[in-house]
Design an enzyme around this catalytic site. Sequence first.
Site, PDB file in Angstrom:
ATOM      1  CG  HIS A  72      -2.140  -0.810   1.046  1.00  0.00           C
ATOM      2  ND1 HIS A  72      -3.236  -0.721   1.852  1.00  0.00           N
ATOM      3  CD2 HIS A  72      -2.448  -1.747   0.111  1.00  0.00           C
ATOM      4  CE1 HIS A  72      -4.173  -1.558   1.440  1.00  0.00           C
ATOM      5  NE2 HIS A  72      -3.707  -2.204   0.391  1.00  0.00           N
ATOM      6  CE1 TYR A 200      -5.846   3.548  11.056  1.00  0.00           C
ATOM      7  CE2 TYR A 200      -5.127   3.784   8.780  1.00  0.00           C
ATOM      8  CZ  TYR A 200      -5.010   3.188  10.029  1.00  0.00           C
ATOM      9  OH  TYR A 200      -4.047   2.228  10.237  1.00  0.00           O
ATOM     10  N   PRO A 292      -4.340   0.271  18.668  1.00  0.00           N
ATOM     11  CG  PRO A 292      -6.165  -1.059  18.089  1.00  0.00           C
ATOM     12  CD  PRO A 292      -5.530  -0.369  19.246  1.00  0.00           C
ATOM     13  CE  LYS A 296       3.966   3.185  13.195  1.00  0.00           C
ATOM     14  NZ  LYS A 296       3.965   2.432  11.941  1.00  0.00           N
ATOM     15  CE1 TYR A 384      -1.245   3.763   9.370  1.00  0.00           C
ATOM     16  CE2 TYR A 384      -0.079   2.608   7.605  1.00  0.00           C
ATOM     17  CZ  TYR A 384      -1.160   2.710   8.467  1.00  0.00           C
ATOM     18  OH  TYR A 384      -2.147   1.755   8.436  1.00  0.00           O
TER      19      TYR A 384
HETATM   20  P1  RFL Z   1       1.678 -11.834  21.692  1.00  0.00           P
HETATM   21  O1  RFL Z   1       1.207 -11.904  20.289  1.00  0.00           O
HETATM   22  O2  RFL Z   1       0.713 -11.449  22.748  1.00  0.00           O
HETATM   23  O3  RFL Z   1       2.333 -13.238  22.030  1.00  0.00           O
HETATM   24  C1  RFL Z   1       2.720 -13.573  23.340  1.00  0.00           C
HETATM   25  C2  RFL Z   1       2.644 -15.084  23.478  1.00  0.00           C
HETATM   26  O4  RFL Z   1       3.060 -15.447  24.797  1.00  0.00           O
HETATM   27  C3  RFL Z   1       2.186 -16.452  25.286  1.00  0.00           C
HETATM   28  N1  RFL Z   1       2.249 -16.410  26.768  1.00  0.00           N
HETATM   29  C4  RFL Z   1       2.946 -17.286  27.507  1.00  0.00           C
HETATM   30  N2  RFL Z   1       3.677 -18.353  27.177  1.00  0.00           N
HETATM   31  C5  RFL Z   1       4.257 -19.058  28.177  1.00  0.00           C
HETATM   32  N3  RFL Z   1       4.109 -18.743  29.489  1.00  0.00           N
HETATM   33  C6  RFL Z   1       3.368 -17.680  29.876  1.00  0.00           C
HETATM   34  N4  RFL Z   1       3.240 -17.383  31.169  1.00  0.00           N
HETATM   35  C7  RFL Z   1       2.746 -16.892  28.869  1.00  0.00           C
HETATM   36  N5  RFL Z   1       1.971 -15.797  28.871  1.00  0.00           N
HETATM   37  C8  RFL Z   1       1.669 -15.522  27.604  1.00  0.00           C
HETATM   38  C9  RFL Z   1       0.834 -16.091  24.707  1.00  0.00           C
HETATM   39  O5  RFL Z   1      -0.049 -17.208  24.670  1.00  0.00           O
HETATM   40  C10 RFL Z   1       1.226 -15.599  23.319  1.00  0.00           C
HETATM   41  O6  RFL Z   1       1.197 -16.635  22.358  1.00  0.00           O
HETATM   42  O7  RFL Z   1       2.897 -10.820  21.824  1.00  0.00           O
HETATM   43  P2  RFL Z   1       4.101 -10.514  20.774  1.00  0.00           P
HETATM   44  O8  RFL Z   1       4.679 -11.787  20.238  1.00  0.00           O
HETATM   45  O9  RFL Z   1       4.973  -9.530  21.442  1.00  0.00           O
HETATM   46  O10 RFL Z   1       3.359  -9.831  19.518  1.00  0.00           O
HETATM   47  C11 RFL Z   1       2.756  -8.573  19.654  1.00  0.00           C
HETATM   48  C12 RFL Z   1       1.581  -8.456  18.670  1.00  0.00           C
HETATM   49  O11 RFL Z   1       0.748  -9.597  18.820  1.00  0.00           O
HETATM   50  C13 RFL Z   1       0.760  -7.175  18.902  1.00  0.00           C
HETATM   51  O12 RFL Z   1       1.609  -6.085  19.158  1.00  0.00           O
HETATM   52  C14 RFL Z   1      -0.109  -6.810  17.672  1.00  0.00           C
HETATM   53  O13 RFL Z   1      -1.064  -7.808  17.419  1.00  0.00           O
HETATM   54  C15 RFL Z   1      -0.818  -5.474  17.888  1.00  0.00           C
HETATM   55  N6  RFL Z   1      -1.721  -5.122  16.786  1.00  0.00           N
HETATM   56  C16 RFL Z   1      -1.228  -4.591  15.606  1.00  0.00           C
HETATM   57  N7  RFL Z   1       0.095  -4.422  15.440  1.00  0.00           N
HETATM   58  C17 RFL Z   1       0.597  -3.955  14.252  1.00  0.00           C
HETATM   59  O14 RFL Z   1       1.819  -3.772  14.135  1.00  0.00           O
HETATM   60  N8  RFL Z   1      -0.218  -3.671  13.163  1.00  0.00           N
HETATM   61  C18 RFL Z   1      -1.563  -3.822  13.245  1.00  0.00           C
HETATM   62  O15 RFL Z   1      -2.254  -3.621  12.238  1.00  0.00           O
HETATM   63  C19 RFL Z   1      -2.127  -4.270  14.506  1.00  0.00           C
HETATM   64  N9  RFL Z   1      -3.443  -4.441  14.638  1.00  0.00           N
HETATM   65  C20 RFL Z   1      -3.098  -5.308  16.912  1.00  0.00           C
HETATM   66  C21 RFL Z   1      -3.946  -4.952  15.815  1.00  0.00           C
HETATM   67  C22 RFL Z   1      -3.652  -5.838  18.084  1.00  0.00           C
HETATM   68  C23 RFL Z   1      -5.004  -6.005  18.182  1.00  0.00           C
HETATM   69  N10 RFL Z   1      -5.502  -6.576  19.397  1.00  0.00           N
HETATM   70  C24 RFL Z   1      -6.480  -7.582  19.466  1.00  0.00           C
HETATM   71  C25 RFL Z   1      -4.823  -6.320  20.658  1.00  0.00           C
HETATM   72  C26 RFL Z   1      -5.306  -5.093  15.899  1.00  0.00           C
HETATM   73  C27 RFL Z   1      -5.848  -5.607  17.090  1.00  0.00           C
HETATM   74  C28 RFL Z   1      -7.356  -5.713  17.148  1.00  0.00           C
HETATM   75  C1  PHB Z   2      -5.912  -4.464  10.728  1.00  0.00           C
HETATM   76  O1  PHB Z   2      -6.009  -4.698   9.515  1.00  0.00           O
HETATM   77  O2  PHB Z   2      -6.201  -5.294  11.583  1.00  0.00           O
HETATM   78  C2  PHB Z   2      -5.459  -3.117  11.166  1.00  0.00           C
HETATM   79  C3  PHB Z   2      -4.984  -2.220  10.226  1.00  0.00           C
HETATM   80  C4  PHB Z   2      -4.571  -0.963  10.618  1.00  0.00           C
HETATM   81  C5  PHB Z   2      -4.641  -0.606  11.956  1.00  0.00           C
HETATM   82  C6  PHB Z   2      -5.093  -1.505  12.897  1.00  0.00           C
HETATM   83  C7  PHB Z   2      -5.511  -2.781  12.510  1.00  0.00           C
HETATM   84  O3  PHB Z   2      -4.263   0.637  12.326  1.00  0.00           O
END
Ligand code: RFL
Ligand code: PHB
Length: 389
Positions: A72, A200, A292, A296, A384
């Site tokens: 994108h 957005y 989110p 980031k 971004y």
């Molecule tokens: P995770 O993915 O939470 O993984 C951590 C893992 O550790 C396990 N765990 C344990 N294992 C052993 N012993 C324990 N005591 C434990 N406690 C926990 C868990 O089961 C899990 O598998 O962290 P990690 O690896 O640092 O990754 C971070 C990302 O997952 C997170 O920052 C992103 O998903 C955030 N996020 C987004 N980030 C982006 O860069 N771009 C995006 O578009 C974006 N969209 C989002 C998002 C997060 C969202 N939610 C639901 C919070 C959209 C959403 C809706």
């Molecule tokens: C997504 O596609 O899940 C998404 C994209 C952009 C954002 C947050 C989530 O800022």
Amino acid sequence: MKTQVVIIGGGPSGLLLSQLLDKNGIDSIVLERRTKAHVLGRIRAGILEVGLVNLLREAGVADRLDREAFLHEGTILSFEDMQFGISFKEHTDTPVTVYGQTEVTRDLYAARAAAGGKIEFTTENVTLHDARSDAPYVTYTVDGEDRRIDCDFIAGCDGFHGVSRTSIPEDVRREYEKIYPFGWLGILSETPPVSDELIYACSSRGFALCSMRNAHLSRYYIQCDLDDQVENWSDDAFWSELKRRIPREAADRLLTGPSIEKSIAPLRSFVCEPMQWGRLFLCGDAAHIVPPTGAKGLNTAASDVHYLHRALTAYYRSGDETGLAGYSEKALARVWKAERFSWWMTSLLHRFPDQTPFDLKMQQAEIEFLRSNREAQSVLAQNYVGLPY
Ligand code: RFL
Ligand code: PHB
């Protein structure tokens, strides 16, 4: 058991770290609390910065991404029916990559399995010991059996609710937090995306986001109340609310269908300092959370992994401890900038329950400034697509 690095958490941070260490001849064992199916069932990030994509290439796990992902070159912002584009290409010459976190994680699990990497699933009672000594170890239970792994280092990649961060004593740890007074209700649907670029949308009814995973899979979010429940939202109710928040011309084009996933996420900004304590190093959501808006979270986790794997590699190659000693400071410098951007974008685009008429005017003036000012657009674009590592 013995290994060089115990990695707690088999999410994207832990898996990517383990894969990069392996490429550099460093042994690790990953401990994951859940099953692989559970980790792969979580629908999260969708937008990858070039820094993360390059890291996935370095780790040898980007073949499918390079074949399937979309690039994108800009994004759309809207305020009611007014909309404008911000070109990443014009301001930074760098695109972002649209490829789901689920797919990144799937590719990483496949690569770890192909390399014979050790991952223990469904681990319980993971406990860190002697992280400040030269001989740390981790104990845990799996299938009712108590186990111990001795190691040189522990990487805490266990997300916000993990055990690693809280193993740092309270008198050492400083935590900075902001909880936002709303959440995001998200759905995934097997429908073509409404727009080639993400939208957005700021509206008087609250924020909305139109995103995607591929040409047939769309991801949409709407701002919802903190105490709202998924059960309160039928698919029809979701689609009709989304249509009221995005520009009419987009609403008229929107193709709707049954949701295949629906969930609510709270919004939080959070940073833990320092990110290192003795031989424990925190990575990703274990150390910091962003709302989110701005995408980031995963990208900031990736920059931590970048600094940490290089520091560990330098240590094992030549005994050079500079990278390890400077890890927390270096990672946090970039983390705080991502925190600032995510907080700013969240503040710019959401409705806050306590917003006064004056606050609303300020928000509108800022959006109008962004619409009409090249430099303001350039600042958004640079943040971004991702600040340099
Ligand atoms: P995770 O993915 O939470 O993984 C951590 C893992 O550790 C396990 N765990 C344990 N294992 C052993 N012993 C324990 N005591 C434990 N406690 C926990 C868990 O089961 C899990 O598998 O962290 P990690 O690896 O640092 O990754 C971070 C990302 O997952 C997170 O920052 C992103 O998903 C955030 N996020 C987004 N980030 C982006 O860069 N771009 C995006 O578009 C974006 N969209 C989002 C998002 C997060 C969202 N939610 C639901 C919070 C959209 C959403 C809706
Ligand atoms: C997504 O596609 O899940 C998404 C994209 C952009 C954002 C947050 C989530 O800022």
